[in-house]
Design an enzyme around this catalytic site. Structure first.
Site: not given
Length: 132
Positions: A14, A17, A27, A74, A87
């Site tokens: 993932r 971003h 974050k 990230h 998150y």
């Protein structure tokens, strides 16, 4: 502020971003279950650290969370059978500001030949193609 929970199987990648201004955010990432390889890369072209990255193995057994400031993209790779990742962001999700960089565009070699990457993440532009 918002909180997100993701559930991923082994080899799911993932990332990478971030949100652009004026909705850029900080974050905090915590692993609730499983193990991930967390990767953070500097996307601030004005910084001496531009393009540099760090990688950390994080698991539900490690007693810490990761703070990611503005100006960083990230992502993570699930290295255990599955992982649940929490998150917490300093501002809410904004669809128009949500973006990222391609996971192979910043000189990092992911430690899996079986990456599972969403179509959205495969289509992300390379590092340097837009500002944060």
């Amino acid at each position: 502020e918002e909180t997100f929970l993701s559930v991923s199987a082994k080899d799911v990648l993932r990332g990478m971003h971030y949100q652009v201004n004026p909705f850029s955010h900080e974050k905090i990432v915590s692993v609730i279950s499983g193990t991930i390889l967390d990767v953070v890369v500097c996307i601030d072209y004005k910084s001496d650290e531009y393009g540099h990255f760090i990688e950390l193995e994080v698991s539900s057994e490690t007693p810490y969370s990761i703070y990611i400031g503005k100006g960083y993209a990230h992502g993570f790779l699930t290295t255990s059978r599955n992982a649940i990742v929490l998150y917490q962001t300093s501002c809410g999700y904004n669809k128009e500001s949500d973006t990222g960089i391609h996971h192979r565009s910043f000189n990092y070699t992911w430690p899996s030949n079986n990456l599972i990457v969403s179509d959205r993440d495969k289509a992300l532009a390379p590092l340097g193609s837009h500002q944060w």
